[in-house]
Design a protein around this motif. Structure first.
Motif, PDB file in Angstrom:
ATOM      1  N   LEU A 188       0.983  -1.306   0.057  1.00  0.00           N
ATOM      2  CA  LEU A 188      -0.009   0.026   0.164  1.00  0.00           C
ATOM      3  C   LEU A 188       0.877   1.126  -0.026  1.00  0.00           C
ATOM      4  O   LEU A 188       1.762   1.410   0.818  1.00  0.00           O
ATOM      5  N   GLY A 189       0.806   2.124  -0.871  1.00  0.00           N
ATOM      6  CA  GLY A 189       1.322   3.282  -0.800  1.00  0.00           C
ATOM      7  C   GLY A 189       2.737   3.509  -1.722  1.00  0.00           C
ATOM      8  O   GLY A 189       3.510   4.444  -1.493  1.00  0.00           O
ATOM      9  N   ARG A 190       3.102   2.393  -2.388  1.00  0.00           N
ATOM     10  CA  ARG A 190       4.538   2.401  -3.165  1.00  0.00           C
ATOM     11  C   ARG A 190       4.589   1.230  -4.097  1.00  0.00           C
ATOM     12  O   ARG A 190       3.789   0.165  -4.058  1.00  0.00           O
ATOM     13  N   SER A 191       5.570   1.397  -5.021  1.00  0.00           N
ATOM     14  CA  SER A 191       5.565   0.394  -6.024  1.00  0.00           C
ATOM     15  C   SER A 191       7.171   0.193  -6.526  1.00  0.00           C
ATOM     16  O   SER A 191       8.058   1.004  -6.041  1.00  0.00           O
ATOM     17  N   LYS A 192       7.604  -0.886  -6.847  1.00  0.00           N
ATOM     18  CA  LYS A 192       8.951  -1.264  -7.446  1.00  0.00           C
ATOM     19  C   LYS A 192       9.421  -0.041  -8.378  1.00  0.00           C
ATOM     20  O   LYS A 192       8.688   0.527  -9.335  1.00  0.00           O
ATOM     21  N   ALA A 193      10.574   0.080  -7.965  1.00  0.00           N
ATOM     22  CA  ALA A 193      11.595   0.976  -8.790  1.00  0.00           C
ATOM     23  C   ALA A 193      12.737   0.470  -8.817  1.00  0.00           C
ATOM     24  O   ALA A 193      13.683   0.850  -7.902  1.00  0.00           O
ATOM     25  N   GLY A 194      13.147  -0.270 -10.039  1.00  0.00           N
ATOM     26  CA  GLY A 194      14.645  -0.631 -10.085  1.00  0.00           C
ATOM     27  C   GLY A 194      14.810  -1.753  -8.852  1.00  0.00           C
ATOM     28  O   GLY A 194      13.977  -2.774  -8.658  1.00  0.00           O
ATOM     29  N   ASP A 195      15.808  -1.559  -8.070  1.00  0.00           N
ATOM     30  CA  ASP A 195      16.163  -2.610  -6.931  1.00  0.00           C
ATOM     31  C   ASP A 195      15.433  -2.053  -5.619  1.00  0.00           C
ATOM     32  O   ASP A 195      15.681  -2.653  -4.494  1.00  0.00           O
TER      33      ASP A 195
ATOM     34  N   TRP B 291      12.379   1.187  -4.197  1.00  0.00           N
ATOM     35  CA  TRP B 291      10.829   1.653  -3.978  1.00  0.00           C
ATOM     36  C   TRP B 291      10.699   2.716  -4.687  1.00  0.00           C
ATOM     37  O   TRP B 291      11.422   3.775  -4.653  1.00  0.00           O
ATOM     38  N   GLY B 292       9.411   2.972  -5.183  1.00  0.00           N
ATOM     39  CA  GLY B 292       9.543   4.632  -5.570  1.00  0.00           C
ATOM     40  C   GLY B 292       7.689   4.675  -5.548  1.00  0.00           C
ATOM     41  O   GLY B 292       6.803   4.012  -5.102  1.00  0.00           O
ATOM     42  N   GLU B 293       7.261   6.049  -6.128  1.00  0.00           N
ATOM     43  CA  GLU B 293       6.061   6.443  -6.298  1.00  0.00           C
ATOM     44  C   GLU B 293       5.412   6.526  -5.035  1.00  0.00           C
ATOM     45  O   GLU B 293       4.142   5.999  -4.846  1.00  0.00           O
ATOM     46  N   TYR B 294       6.217   6.657  -3.878  1.00  0.00           N
ATOM     47  CA  TYR B 294       5.421   6.965  -2.730  1.00  0.00           C
ATOM     48  C   TYR B 294       4.131   7.734  -2.774  1.00  0.00           C
ATOM     49  O   TYR B 294       4.123   8.814  -3.083  1.00  0.00           O
ATOM     50  N   LEU B 295       3.255   7.344  -1.953  1.00  0.00           N
ATOM     51  CA  LEU B 295       1.527   7.996  -1.980  1.00  0.00           C
ATOM     52  C   LEU B 295       1.776   8.923  -0.609  1.00  0.00           C
ATOM     53  O   LEU B 295       2.011   8.583   0.344  1.00  0.00           O
ATOM     54  N   HIS B 296       1.366  10.136  -0.967  1.00  0.00           N
ATOM     55  CA  HIS B 296       1.132  11.372   0.046  1.00  0.00           C
ATOM     56  C   HIS B 296      -0.287  11.404   0.192  1.00  0.00           C
ATOM     57  O   HIS B 296      -1.001  12.099  -0.795  1.00  0.00           O
ATOM     58  N   GLY B 297      -0.865  10.667   1.267  1.00  0.00           N
ATOM     59  CA  GLY B 297      -2.296  10.915   1.170  1.00  0.00           C
ATOM     60  C   GLY B 297      -2.751   9.669   2.371  1.00  0.00           C
ATOM     61  O   GLY B 297      -2.055   9.116   3.129  1.00  0.00           O
ATOM     62  N   ASP B 298      -4.252   9.599   2.247  1.00  0.00           N
ATOM     63  CA  ASP B 298      -4.680   8.582   3.265  1.00  0.00           C
ATOM     64  C   ASP B 298      -5.064   7.349   2.556  1.00  0.00           C
ATOM     65  O   ASP B 298      -5.865   7.368   1.511  1.00  0.00           O
ATOM     66  N   VAL B 299      -5.034   6.112   3.125  1.00  0.00           N
ATOM     67  CA  VAL B 299      -5.681   4.843   2.723  1.00  0.00           C
ATOM     68  C   VAL B 299      -6.474   4.000   3.632  1.00  0.00           C
ATOM     69  O   VAL B 299      -6.241   3.952   4.863  1.00  0.00           O
ATOM     70  N   ASP B 300      -7.719   3.367   3.194  1.00  0.00           N
ATOM     71  CA  ASP B 300      -8.563   2.861   4.002  1.00  0.00           C
ATOM     72  C   ASP B 300      -9.092   1.735   3.309  1.00  0.00           C
ATOM     73  O   ASP B 300      -9.117   1.501   2.150  1.00  0.00           O
TER      74      ASP B 300
END
Length: 700
Positions: free
Chosen positions: A656-663, A665-674
């Motif tokens: 939740l809130g990130r994805s793979k980026a090479g070796d 992680w990246g694309e971190y989410l700034h916000g709320d999840v539920d």
């Protein structure tokens, strides 16, 4: 005179060529350009009937030779109508239209004093102010006629042998069984009937000749009270009052034959819930695995040999009439023709339902009387629900795979096939052929139409809830799963926010700063956009099989500067899928790699446009392995669908809130999840709006 001629010549030279001043009469109106209340000009047996004093019309023309450049020809229309009254005296009426340009349509609404049920004849001619054309009925022309009908037809009487009125029989069989409804008005000038069944269909049907009764078929798709309303239409277009016919439809009747094929291991025959028990060859193994999410508890395995079959030694149904055959099938191979079910005819099958190996690849197939319907993509080791339908009313054969119609319906005239019903093989000229290698379960034969909603239910694989994380609280850096399953682990930059955590309460302190409330319930997961995430300890859904994931999200920034991932689950080298917001295009995207390789190109397989301004969004991803589709849903109703023949296998944890980026992680989410919810199996579209509401959707 000479001087005058020279002047005329000079004027002609200076002003251009001289034009003849002789006027040509207008053109004779053509019969094909004449209409009576929009109906073509006709007379005799073809005389049109009209429901009110009609508006007559004609296209009128003046010869182009009369025109000078940029000049139009003014023309008037002269209409004349006549009839013979009851005393035998001819009556005439005439009308001259306003002047219009040549090529216009000219109209006359005849007076109200024209008699009803009397042939009225008419013609028209054009007048350019200096000359008139010939009348439209002169020479090769023809007179036009009409009859004014001022009486509505009588109501139709309605009847049906299959669906009698409830006063005679209250509940009648049933869904998937055609009824035939006859409409008959006592009026001898009725030419058609407008009808409508409750919930549809609606339409108009013509009588073979005026006054003749009409019969239409109707296939009930649902049970319950039904009604048919009808209006008779006469040749003038007048409508009768409405006739209504009420009837009650029962649920669809049970199969005429059914073998659940869940007999105990070691059995030598398959018991029949209805119909005749099926003896099994020695190549049949009972007690095999059933497709998950169905009511089946076991299936049979057939080894593909001459001993791998089941047969009733008797026909299951008359295939010259409407019938349907269905079952679950899992092939152990797809490189040859194989039969799930068939019924014997003379040295050939009357029908076959099964798998056909062809170029460019194998397909599911339903064949009957030389006609074939095929579609879908069989996969080794994968369950599919098949249903072949022959509708004797329409004369068409259809094939459904996993609840969806595939291929193109074929026109069929079946021959008699009164031989034995077969499971796992088909009759050939020299014996049985196309033997099934794999598993088969729950074979049914119906002697009626199995309607689309029933097909969907037969093929339904009920999703199973794998986990629901309400993100209301966290202990020692983990947030629990509702049913005691594996928790989500919170990384740095992630925290659980609860409404009670606010610095103050607006109702108590007018200066209290605004803090967005919890997304669902009393709390949610807050992510800082730099290092914040939450993750399971491993993959939550099997991405090679059907699955569903739902999540509620709210971005903290009204105009994010970069893409941000909400959900992802990785393979060995890259994300198998991720759901992200792409601010450059204002879209929520479902992104998948072309291959599970480091640096593999990503592809946006589905996206939905949505400008985010701190709004709560409910997202869902649904992969249906049975239909080879993957869908992205926004707020329960907006969806984007893509084809996905083969899902990549995921070995990584749900993020939740990130994805793979090479070796890393990246694309971190700034916000709320539920409200994260995960299911094995594909939720139906009607269940998606319940995701993210704080409750589990009803999967009934």
């Amino acid at each position: 005179m000479v001087v005058g001629g020279c002047v005329a010549a000079l004027l002609a030279t200076a002003a251009g060529p001289a034009y003849a001043v002789d006027n040509l009469p207008p053109k004779q109106p053509l019969v094909q350009d004449l209409q009576s209340e929009g109906k073509a000009c006709a007379t005799g047996d073809d005389t049109p009937y009209v429901s009110e004093p009609p508006r007559l019309s004609a296209m009128l023309y003046d010869p182009e030779e009369d025109n000078q450049p940029s000049e139009s020809s003014p023309v008037k229309g002269e209409f004349e109508a006549w009839w013979t009254d009851e005393a035998g005296v001819e009556q005439r009426r005439s009308y001259t239209t306003i002047t219009l340009s040549s090529g216009s349509r000219y109209y006359w609404t005849v007076p109200d004093d024209i008699p009803a049920n009397t042939v009225v004849s008419w013609h028209v001619r054009a007048n350019d102010g200096e000359a008139t054309s010939a009348w439209s009925d002169e020479g090769d022309g023809s007179v036009c006629s009409f009859v004014y009908d001022d009486v509505n037809p009588e109501k139709a009487t309605l009847s049906s042998p299959e669906y009698p009125n409830p006063e005679d029989v209250f509940w009648v069989d049933g869904v998937g069984v055609y009824g035939h409804f006859t409409m008959d008005s006592p009026s001898d000038d009725v030419v058609s009937y407008r009808y409508g069944f409750l919930g549809g269909p609606y339409g108009t049907v013509s009588a073979e000749q005026p006054g003749a009764a009409v019969t239409i078929p109707y296939l009930p798709l649902t049970s319950g009270p039904k009604s048919l309303t009808v209006r008779a239409i006469d040749r003038s277009g007048r409508s009768s009052g409405e006739s209504r016919y009420d009837f009650n439809v029962q649920s669809g009747r049970a199969p005429v034959a059914r073998w659940k094929l869940d007999d105990p291991a070691g059995s030598r025959s398959a018991s029949a819930e209805t119909g005749t028990a099926a003896r099994a060859g020695t190549g049949v193994t009972f007690g095999g695995p059933a497709p998950t999410g169905t009511g089946a508890t076991a299936t049979v395995g057939l080894d593909g040999s001459g001993h791998g079959f089941l047969t009733t030694d008797a026909p299951a149904t008359d295939i010259r009439k409407t019938f349907a055959v269905s079952g679950w099938a899992r092939p152990a191979e797809t490189g040859r023709n194989m039969t799930v079910a068939s019924q014997d005819a003379d040295e050939q099958p009357g029908f076959t339902l099964g798998l056909r190996n062809q170029v460019p690849g194998p397909v599911w197939s339903f064949e009957i009387a030389g006609a074939k319907v095929s579609g879908g993509a069989p996969e080794t080791g994968e369950w599919a629900h098949l249903l072949g339908l022959y509708d004797a009313e329409t004369g068409r054969a259809q094939l459904y795979v996993n609840g969806h119609e595939v291929g193109t319906a074929a026109e069929v005239t079946p021959a008699e096939a009164a031989g034995a019903f077969q499971i796992g093989r088909a009759r050939g000229a020299t014996g049985y052929r196309d033997r099934w290698h794999g598993d088969i379960g729950d074979v049914r034969v119906h002697d009626r139409v199995v309607v689309p909603d029933e097909v969907t239910e037969l093929a339904l694989r009920k999703p199973k809830l794998l986990g629901r994380w309400s993100l209301e609280n966290a202990t020692d850096g983990t947030s629990p799963e509702q049913s005691g399953g594996a928790p989500l682990r919170l990384g740095a930059g992630a925290s659980i926010y609860r409404d009670s955590d606010g610095p103050c309460r607006p109702e108590e302190d007018p200066d209290c700063p605004y803090v967005p409330p919890a997304l669902v319930g009393n709390g949610h997961l807050g992510l800082d956009g730099e290092t914040g995430y939450a993750a399971a300890d491993g993959p939550v859904v099997d991405t090679t099989e059907s699955f569903t994931l739902g999540v509620v999200v709210r971005l903290a920034d009204s105009d994010p500067a970069r893409p941000m991932t909400v959900l992802s689950q990785a393979g060995e080298h890259t994300d198998v899928f991720k759901v992200r917001y792409e601010p450059s295009t204002y879209t929520w995207q479902l992104v998948m790699p072309e291959k599970d390789e480091i640096g593999a190109p990503e592809k946006v397989v589905a996206q939905i446009k949505s400008s985010e301004r701190g709004q709560e969004r409910r997202l869902a991803v649904i992969y249906d392995d049975g239909t080879d589709t993957i869908k992205l849903f926004l707020d329960g109703s907006i969806k984007a669908t893509a084809s996905l023949p083969h899902g990549l296998r995921s070995t990584g944890a749900l993020q939740l809130g990130r994805s793979k980026a090479g070796d890393g992680w990246g694309e971190y989410l700034h916000g709320d999840v539920d409200e994260v919810q995960a299911f094995s199996g594909a939720l139906r579209d009607k269940h998606v709006p319940f995701l993210g509401t704080g409750t589990d959707p009803c999967l009934c």
